[in-house]
Design a protein around this motif. Structure first.
Motif, PDB file in Angstrom:
ATOM      1  N   VAL A   1       4.257  -2.148  -3.345  1.00 57.12           N
ATOM      2  CA  VAL A   1       3.487  -3.449  -3.383  1.00 57.12           C
ATOM      3  C   VAL A   1       2.150  -2.870  -2.812  1.00 57.12           C
ATOM      4  O   VAL A   1       1.115  -3.315  -3.333  1.00 57.12           O
ATOM      5  CB  VAL A   1       3.954  -4.603  -2.316  1.00 57.12           C
ATOM      6  N   ALA A   2       1.976  -2.215  -1.816  1.00 59.00           N
ATOM      7  CA  ALA A   2       1.045  -1.709  -1.226  1.00 59.00           C
ATOM      8  C   ALA A   2       0.183  -1.215  -2.292  1.00 59.00           C
ATOM      9  O   ALA A   2      -1.383  -1.111  -2.442  1.00 59.00           O
ATOM     10  CB  ALA A   2       1.042  -1.112   0.055  1.00 59.00           C
ATOM     11  N   ALA A   3       0.693  -0.319  -2.985  1.00 56.25           N
ATOM     12  CA  ALA A   3       0.237   0.638  -4.145  1.00 56.25           C
ATOM     13  C   ALA A   3      -0.371  -0.102  -5.178  1.00 56.25           C
ATOM     14  O   ALA A   3      -1.601  -0.213  -5.675  1.00 56.25           O
ATOM     15  CB  ALA A   3       1.211   1.618  -4.613  1.00 56.25           C
ATOM     16  N   ALA A   4       0.054  -1.279  -5.593  1.00 56.10           N
ATOM     17  CA  ALA A   4      -0.242  -2.124  -6.471  1.00 56.10           C
ATOM     18  C   ALA A   4      -1.319  -2.913  -6.297  1.00 56.10           C
ATOM     19  O   ALA A   4      -2.273  -3.233  -6.834  1.00 56.10           O
ATOM     20  CB  ALA A   4       1.089  -3.054  -7.215  1.00 56.10           C
ATOM     21  N   LEU A   5      -1.551  -3.381  -5.022  1.00 56.90           N
ATOM     22  CA  LEU A   5      -2.289  -4.142  -4.555  1.00 56.90           C
ATOM     23  C   LEU A   5      -3.807  -3.447  -4.483  1.00 56.90           C
ATOM     24  O   LEU A   5      -4.894  -3.821  -4.309  1.00 56.90           O
ATOM     25  CB  LEU A   5      -2.015  -4.750  -2.959  1.00 56.90           C
ATOM     26  N   ASP A   6      -3.616  -1.978  -4.055  1.00 53.55           N
ATOM     27  CA  ASP A   6      -4.672  -0.961  -3.956  1.00 53.55           C
ATOM     28  C   ASP A   6      -5.743  -1.525  -2.862  1.00 53.55           C
ATOM     29  O   ASP A   6      -7.038  -1.536  -3.071  1.00 53.55           O
ATOM     30  CB  ASP A   6      -5.328  -0.967  -5.290  1.00 53.55           C
ATOM     31  N   CYS A   7      -5.112  -2.097  -1.729  1.00 50.99           N
ATOM     32  CA  CYS A   7      -5.843  -2.352  -0.482  1.00 50.99           C
ATOM     33  C   CYS A   7      -5.674  -1.330   0.558  1.00 50.99           C
ATOM     34  O   CYS A   7      -4.855  -0.554   0.449  1.00 50.99           O
ATOM     35  CB  CYS A   7      -5.482  -3.788  -0.177  1.00 50.99           C
ATOM     36  N   PRO A   8      -6.606  -1.497   1.543  1.00 53.76           N
ATOM     37  CA  PRO A   8      -6.470  -0.572   2.585  1.00 53.76           C
ATOM     38  C   PRO A   8      -5.163  -0.860   3.398  1.00 53.76           C
ATOM     39  O   PRO A   8      -4.569  -2.140   3.461  1.00 53.76           O
ATOM     40  CB  PRO A   8      -7.489  -0.778   3.632  1.00 53.76           C
ATOM     41  N   VAL A   9      -4.515   0.086   3.959  1.00 51.36           N
ATOM     42  CA  VAL A   9      -3.094  -0.075   4.893  1.00 51.36           C
ATOM     43  C   VAL A   9      -2.964   0.854   5.844  1.00 51.36           C
ATOM     44  O   VAL A   9      -3.326   2.087   5.897  1.00 51.36           O
ATOM     45  CB  VAL A   9      -1.944   0.214   3.651  1.00 51.36           C
ATOM     46  N   ILE A  10      -2.592   0.284   7.037  1.00 53.40           N
ATOM     47  CA  ILE A  10      -2.540   1.031   8.117  1.00 53.40           C
ATOM     48  C   ILE A  10      -0.857   1.429   8.238  1.00 53.40           C
ATOM     49  O   ILE A  10      -0.181   0.324   8.298  1.00 53.40           O
ATOM     50  CB  ILE A  10      -2.738  -0.007   9.474  1.00 53.40           C
ATOM     51  N   ILE A  11      -0.364   2.445   8.509  1.00 60.50           N
ATOM     52  CA  ILE A  11       0.632   2.975   8.410  1.00 60.50           C
ATOM     53  C   ILE A  11       1.001   3.469   9.851  1.00 60.50           C
ATOM     54  O   ILE A  11       0.396   4.385  10.449  1.00 60.50           O
ATOM     55  CB  ILE A  11       0.785   4.289   7.245  1.00 60.50           C
ATOM     56  N   MET A  12       1.758   2.581  10.587  1.00 58.73           N
ATOM     57  CA  MET A  12       1.943   2.889  11.974  1.00 58.73           C
ATOM     58  C   MET A  12       3.390   3.779  12.117  1.00 58.73           C
ATOM     59  O   MET A  12       4.324   3.472  11.397  1.00 58.73           O
ATOM     60  CB  MET A  12       1.983   1.552  12.739  1.00 58.73           C
ATOM     61  N   HIS A  13       3.423   4.567  13.157  1.00 58.94           N
ATOM     62  CA  HIS A  13       4.660   5.193  13.442  1.00 58.94           C
ATOM     63  C   HIS A  13       5.603   4.303  14.407  1.00 58.94           C
ATOM     64  O   HIS A  13       4.924   3.547  15.189  1.00 58.94           O
ATOM     65  CB  HIS A  13       4.341   6.415  14.172  1.00 58.94           C
TER      66      HIS A  13
END
Length: 298
Positions: free
Chosen positions: A139-151
């Motif tokens: 979904v994040a890829a399809a939206l092509d928006c910035p994404v914060i990936i947290m550990h």
């Protein structure tokens, strides 16, 4: 000898907007939940949420982070419908009342909520689970928006028991790399990724100390902008308790804001581009002062 290091020359883009991360950015927390650890129930109506959002924007917040699921230790699971009911009306109202220039992030791990939130006007996905849920990366890829990936490790009900590391720096770095690689494999672009060490998630006091003292290693290693957030978290409370000052006995979460501002300045000093806080006013002042001194020091 210069003591200030310029922030990495990074930007994020979405919906014809650009956010310059070479200057420190302050993200204000807007929890629309009844059970968040420090402000649950305060902003869980649209009217109250709008009032708090306006206050944070007036104090200089660059991003408003809207969340409908508490991820404090042992927090209850929230259904998709409940999370949607909490966040979508607030995002729509914020966008309607404050215009398109305001940057909004959605604090969620749920792919359906990601989709609905971006459709309603959010710009950034802030996922404490690092896109681990089924379908989240796609979904994040399809939206092509910035994404914060947290550990993080596990879930709110299990993460404290998973705070076991032989070398917290190398293991968090490795696990973050795994999450980033998986996101890219699903189609998330490198230019859209922001990293977060996950303070408060499956770490104990010593782990937090080591991470805060070595944030620069992650920025150098990943060549990605970093969000850092420790606002009002247990680690700060443990630091206050260790100071042996009687007036800090039985302190509240809000009493951690002063030391939190300082911790976030330490993060900026090592290259973090975004700091996520509850108390926006002093943090914006501190970040702007840091920026002034940084420019003078060059």
């Amino acid at each position: 000898m210069p003591i200030f290091t310029p922030l990495p020359n990074k930007q994020i883009h979405f919906k014809n907007k650009t956010l310059n991360l070479a200057e420190p950015k302050v993200m204000g927390v807007l929890n629309v939940t009844p059970d968040s650890f420090s402000d649950g129930g305060r902003f869980d109506t649209v009217e109250n949420a709008l009032r708090h959002c306006e206050e944070m924007l007036n104090y200089g917040a660059d991003i408003i982070d809207i969340g409908g699921e508490s991820t404090r230790p042992n927090a209850a699971i929230v259904s998709t419908d409940t999370e949607l009911e909490r966040v979508v009306p607030v995002i729509s109202a914020v966008r309607q009342n404050f215009g398109n220039d305001v940057w909004l992030s959605i604090d969620t791990s749920n792919p359906a909520v990601m989709q609905a939130a971006i459709n309603a006007g959010a710009d950034i996905i802030n996922d404490v689970r690092g896109l681990r849920k089924d379908g989240a990366a796609q979904v994040a890829a399809a939206l092509d928006c910035p994404v914060i990936i947290m550990h993080s490790r596990g879930e709110p009900t299990t993460m404290n028991s998973l705070a076991r590391y032989t070398d917290v720096i190398s293991e968090v770095k490795s696990e973050l790399q795994t999450a980033i690689t998986a996101a890219k494999s699903a189609g998330v672009r490198h230019e859209n990724i922001i990293i977060d060490m996950g303070m408060g998630f499956a770490k104990d006091h010593v782990h937090h100390q080591k991470l805060l003292a070595n944030l620069h290693e992650f920025i150098t290693h990943f060549d990605l902008p970093m969000l850092f957030g420790v606002s009002r978290k247990r680690f700060l409370g443990e630091c206050l308790n260790a100071m042996s000052l009687e007036y800090l006995n039985n302190h509240t979460a809000q009493d951690r804001d002063n030391i939190g501002t300082l911790a976030h300045i330490f993060a900026l000093q090592q290259g973090a581009s975004i700091v996520r806080v509850h108390d926006v006013k002093p943090m914006v002042q501190a970040a702007k002062f840091w920026q002034m001194m940084s420019a003078f020091d060059r």
